[in-house]
Design a protein around this motif. Sequence first.
Motif, PDB file in Angstrom:
ATOM      1  N   ASN A 124       4.330  -9.440 -10.766  1.00  0.00           N
ATOM      2  CA  ASN A 124       4.952  -8.197 -10.313  1.00  0.00           C
ATOM      3  C   ASN A 124       6.306  -7.953 -10.961  1.00  0.00           C
ATOM      4  OD1 ASN A 124       3.517  -6.371  -8.650  1.00  0.00           O
ATOM      5  ND2 ASN A 124       3.401  -7.919  -7.043  1.00  0.00           N
ATOM      6  N   LEU A 125       6.679  -8.771 -11.946  1.00  0.00           N
ATOM      7  CA  LEU A 125       7.977  -8.557 -12.608  1.00  0.00           C
ATOM      8  C   LEU A 125       8.011  -7.218 -13.341  1.00  0.00           C
ATOM      9  CD1 LEU A 125       8.992 -12.083 -13.978  1.00  0.00           C
ATOM     10  CD2 LEU A 125      10.183 -10.713 -12.260  1.00  0.00           C
ATOM     11  N   GLU A 126       6.895  -6.798 -13.915  1.00  0.00           N
ATOM     12  CA  GLU A 126       6.868  -5.494 -14.592  1.00  0.00           C
ATOM     13  C   GLU A 126       7.088  -4.361 -13.593  1.00  0.00           C
ATOM     14  OE1 GLU A 126       4.827  -7.968 -15.443  1.00  0.00           O
ATOM     15  OE2 GLU A 126       5.143  -8.202 -17.594  1.00  0.00           O
ATOM     16  N   LEU A 127       6.494  -4.506 -12.403  1.00  0.00           N
ATOM     17  CA  LEU A 127       6.672  -3.472 -11.381  1.00  0.00           C
ATOM     18  C   LEU A 127       8.123  -3.458 -10.886  1.00  0.00           C
ATOM     19  CD1 LEU A 127       4.829  -1.399  -9.854  1.00  0.00           C
ATOM     20  CD2 LEU A 127       4.748  -3.058  -7.988  1.00  0.00           C
ATOM     21  N   LEU A 128       8.697  -4.643 -10.721  1.00  0.00           N
ATOM     22  CA  LEU A 128      10.110  -4.740 -10.332  1.00  0.00           C
ATOM     23  C   LEU A 128      10.996  -4.087 -11.389  1.00  0.00           C
ATOM     24  CD1 LEU A 128      12.540  -5.859  -8.768  1.00  0.00           C
ATOM     25  CD2 LEU A 128      12.089  -8.084  -9.762  1.00  0.00           C
ATOM     26  N   ASP A 129      10.665  -4.325 -12.641  1.00  0.00           N
ATOM     27  CA  ASP A 129      11.402  -3.720 -13.753  1.00  0.00           C
ATOM     28  C   ASP A 129      11.344  -2.189 -13.656  1.00  0.00           C
ATOM     29  OD1 ASP A 129      12.882  -3.740 -16.099  1.00  0.00           O
ATOM     30  OD2 ASP A 129      11.201  -4.226 -17.398  1.00  0.00           O
ATOM     31  N   GLU A 130      10.151  -1.681 -13.421  1.00  0.00           N
ATOM     32  CA  GLU A 130       9.979  -0.224 -13.296  1.00  0.00           C
ATOM     33  C   GLU A 130      10.749   0.319 -12.089  1.00  0.00           C
ATOM     34  OE1 GLU A 130       5.855   1.107 -13.203  1.00  0.00           O
ATOM     35  OE2 GLU A 130       6.438   2.838 -11.989  1.00  0.00           O
ATOM     36  N   ILE A 160       0.841  -1.199   0.000  1.00  0.00           N
ATOM     37  CA  ILE A 160       0.000   0.000   0.000  1.00  0.00           C
ATOM     38  C   ILE A 160       0.877   1.251   0.000  1.00  0.00           C
ATOM     39  CG2 ILE A 160      -1.657   1.346   1.354  1.00  0.00           C
ATOM     40  CD1 ILE A 160      -2.798  -1.344   2.367  1.00  0.00           C
ATOM     41  N   ALA A 161       1.883   1.263   0.881  1.00  0.00           N
ATOM     42  CA  ALA A 161       2.750   2.448   0.976  1.00  0.00           C
ATOM     43  C   ALA A 161       3.452   2.712  -0.343  1.00  0.00           C
ATOM     44  CB  ALA A 161       3.760   2.249   2.106  1.00  0.00           C
ATOM     45  N   ARG A 162       3.926   1.650  -0.998  1.00  0.00           N
ATOM     46  CA  ARG A 162       4.628   1.806  -2.280  1.00  0.00           C
ATOM     47  C   ARG A 162       3.675   2.298  -3.366  1.00  0.00           C
ATOM     48  NH1 ARG A 162       7.724  -3.352  -3.598  1.00  0.00           N
ATOM     49  NH2 ARG A 162       5.766  -4.199  -4.340  1.00  0.00           N
ATOM     50  N   TYR A 163       2.461   1.754  -3.367  1.00  0.00           N
ATOM     51  CA  TYR A 163       1.471   2.180  -4.359  1.00  0.00           C
ATOM     52  C   TYR A 163       1.131   3.656  -4.173  1.00  0.00           C
ATOM     53  CZ  TYR A 163      -2.653   2.071  -7.334  1.00  0.00           C
ATOM     54  OH  TYR A 163      -3.558   2.316  -8.332  1.00  0.00           O
ATOM     55  N   LEU A 164       0.946   4.078  -2.930  1.00  0.00           N
ATOM     56  CA  LEU A 164       0.617   5.480  -2.658  1.00  0.00           C
ATOM     57  C   LEU A 164       1.738   6.403  -3.147  1.00  0.00           C
ATOM     58  CD1 LEU A 164      -0.842   5.151   0.958  1.00  0.00           C
ATOM     59  CD2 LEU A 164      -2.131   5.528  -1.156  1.00  0.00           C
ATOM     60  N   ARG A 165       2.997   6.008  -2.892  1.00  0.00           N
ATOM     61  CA  ARG A 165       4.121   6.839  -3.367  1.00  0.00           C
ATOM     62  C   ARG A 165       4.137   6.876  -4.892  1.00  0.00           C
ATOM     63  NH1 ARG A 165       7.018   3.623   0.248  1.00  0.00           N
ATOM     64  NH2 ARG A 165       8.247   2.703  -1.446  1.00  0.00           N
ATOM     65  N   ARG A 166       3.905   5.730  -5.530  1.00  0.00           N
ATOM     66  CA  ARG A 166       3.968   5.663  -6.993  1.00  0.00           C
ATOM     67  C   ARG A 166       2.929   6.566  -7.644  1.00  0.00           C
ATOM     68  NH1 ARG A 166       1.803   1.133 -10.832  1.00  0.00           N
ATOM     69  NH2 ARG A 166       3.206   1.206 -12.620  1.00  0.00           N
ATOM     70  N   LEU A 188      12.461 -17.980 -15.738  1.00  0.00           N
ATOM     71  CA  LEU A 188      12.782 -17.837 -17.160  1.00  0.00           C
ATOM     72  C   LEU A 188      13.103 -16.391 -17.541  1.00  0.00           C
ATOM     73  CD1 LEU A 188       9.913 -20.091 -18.606  1.00  0.00           C
ATOM     74  CD2 LEU A 188      12.311 -20.730 -18.254  1.00  0.00           C
ATOM     75  N   ARG A 189      12.767 -15.446 -16.663  1.00  0.00           N
ATOM     76  CA  ARG A 189      12.894 -14.022 -17.029  1.00  0.00           C
ATOM     77  C   ARG A 189      13.799 -13.199 -16.134  1.00  0.00           C
ATOM     78  NH1 ARG A 189       6.912 -11.875 -17.028  1.00  0.00           N
ATOM     79  NH2 ARG A 189       7.941  -9.925 -17.606  1.00  0.00           N
ATOM     80  N   ILE A 190      14.018 -13.661 -14.881  1.00  0.00           N
ATOM     81  CA  ILE A 190      14.613 -12.746 -13.908  1.00  0.00           C
ATOM     82  C   ILE A 190      16.071 -12.382 -14.243  1.00  0.00           C
ATOM     83  CG2 ILE A 190      15.213 -14.639 -12.313  1.00  0.00           C
ATOM     84  CD1 ILE A 190      14.205 -10.951 -11.466  1.00  0.00           C
ATOM     85  N   ASP A 191      16.845 -13.321 -14.775  1.00  0.00           N
ATOM     86  CA  ASP A 191      18.252 -12.986 -15.054  1.00  0.00           C
ATOM     87  C   ASP A 191      18.368 -11.911 -16.134  1.00  0.00           C
ATOM     88  OD1 ASP A 191      19.743 -14.645 -13.243  1.00  0.00           O
ATOM     89  OD2 ASP A 191      19.162 -16.375 -14.444  1.00  0.00           O
ATOM     90  N   GLU A 192      17.582 -12.042 -17.192  1.00  0.00           N
ATOM     91  CA  GLU A 192      17.627 -11.056 -18.282  1.00  0.00           C
ATOM     92  C   GLU A 192      17.140  -9.697 -17.784  1.00  0.00           C
ATOM     93  OE1 GLU A 192      15.832  -8.471 -21.090  1.00  0.00           O
ATOM     94  OE2 GLU A 192      14.590  -9.809 -19.887  1.00  0.00           O
ATOM     95  N   LEU A 193      16.067  -9.731 -16.999  1.00  0.00           N
ATOM     96  CA  LEU A 193      15.525  -8.481 -16.456  1.00  0.00           C
ATOM     97  C   LEU A 193      16.574  -7.780 -15.586  1.00  0.00           C
ATOM     98  CD1 LEU A 193      11.973  -8.134 -14.845  1.00  0.00           C
ATOM     99  CD2 LEU A 193      13.958  -6.945 -13.936  1.00  0.00           C
ATOM    100  N   ALA A 194      17.186  -8.534 -14.701  1.00  0.00           N
ATOM    101  CA  ALA A 194      18.190  -7.957 -13.801  1.00  0.00           C
ATOM    102  C   ALA A 194      19.376  -7.414 -14.587  1.00  0.00           C
ATOM    103  CB  ALA A 194      18.645  -9.024 -12.798  1.00  0.00           C
ATOM    104  N   ALA A 195      19.833  -8.177 -15.578  1.00  0.00           N
ATOM    105  CA  ALA A 195      21.015  -7.767 -16.346  1.00  0.00           C
ATOM    106  C   ALA A 195      20.788  -6.440 -17.051  1.00  0.00           C
ATOM    107  CB  ALA A 195      21.375  -8.864 -17.360  1.00  0.00           C
TER     108      ALA A 195
END
Lengths: 202, 202
Positions: B189-195, A68-74, B21-28
């Motif tokens: 939540n990988l897209e949010l992590l990416d952002e 929730i806190a992260r969403y509010l900041r975003r 299948l995606r996390i290494d490429e995303l992180a790199a």
Amino acid sequence: MKPPIAFWFDFISPFGYLASLRIDELAARHGRTVDWRPLLLGVTVLKVMGLPPVPQTPLKGDHAARQIARYLRRHGLALGRDPAAAPMNPLPAARLLAWLRANAPEHARPMARAVFDAHWARGRAMDDAAALRDEALRAGVPAAVVDAGLADPTAAALLRAEVNAAIAAGAFGSPFFIVDGEPFFGVDNLELLDEWLARGGW
Amino acid sequence: MKPPIAFWFDFISPFGYLASLRIDELAARHGRTVDWRPLLLGVTVLKVMGLPPVPQTPLKGDHAARQIARYLRRHGLALGRDPAAAPMNPLPAARLLAWLRANAPEHARPMARAVFDAHWARGRAMDDAAALRDEALRAGVPAAVVDAGLADPTAAALLRAEVNAAIAAGAFGSPFFIVDGEPFFGVDNLELLDEWLARGGW
């Protein structure tokens, strides 16, 4: 005319409130309307699924607070109420919404919007007839409609029918969206729902 | 050098496999490496959180199945194993991963990758030493390393320490990512992590 997006929520859910701020605009971009529908987490999550409330679930409660806190900041938002506080009784508001949806559907969304804003943006308890009447009138719902909804004993059965419809459709959390039979759970899935509508599914 | 992203998972989790299948490429793309770490849903979800397994939870089990099917269609993937089938025993694979992470960390990721692929892409049970040895060798982990890991009785304690570290960090599901102290739960939540990585947090 494409069918509306079903937007299921419980007024006690901060995630439901946060989704309520975006779903109409998102749907409109895709030529869709939104059907605002009440469910009760006390029935779906606690009774049907047999789970404890999220805030009382070890690890998950803390994680939800951080989400929730992260969403509010975003999104540059603030809440007028601590989401970790004990929830209000959602029954009067949910019953009124169920009644409006069945008897005066043009007033359902404005009333729900008014309850969400009063409760989550301004921290007002919305668990009695006086508060509901006051906020509904401020939102432009006619007094005769509000009073009829608050006084009608069929509202409880209409809410039960809504909760049963949610369960039958596979909806259990808040917010929970169903578009053309496809379920999307949680405010973090609004982007996926947006993509689904843009692509017409996949 | 920025700290690695912690990627917590259970081999029995199809969502953990899909994230793997995606996390290494995303992180790199953000100049990050990934620390592949085992947890046990049987400890975090069942014991610590007190919840039933997702497939046995009313409404949620069906919803997870639909989520998986939709994710597979979106990404053009297929599973070699029915995610609704009874899970394998993840302990031998998780213990070996915990041992490799502590004793031969350069082989931890290849071994985990091999287990995930054998189990979820090809449907192989990966719950005994013979299967683990076979797949690890195919993935290029030296036989002496695999055999040492499989034979070392400290592997169980190393896995317990990993699970306790997950819980201490607030990680409970699979996949669960922690980047610079910030938690991200679930493949959705990988897209949010990416952002988050692109913006350096918010």
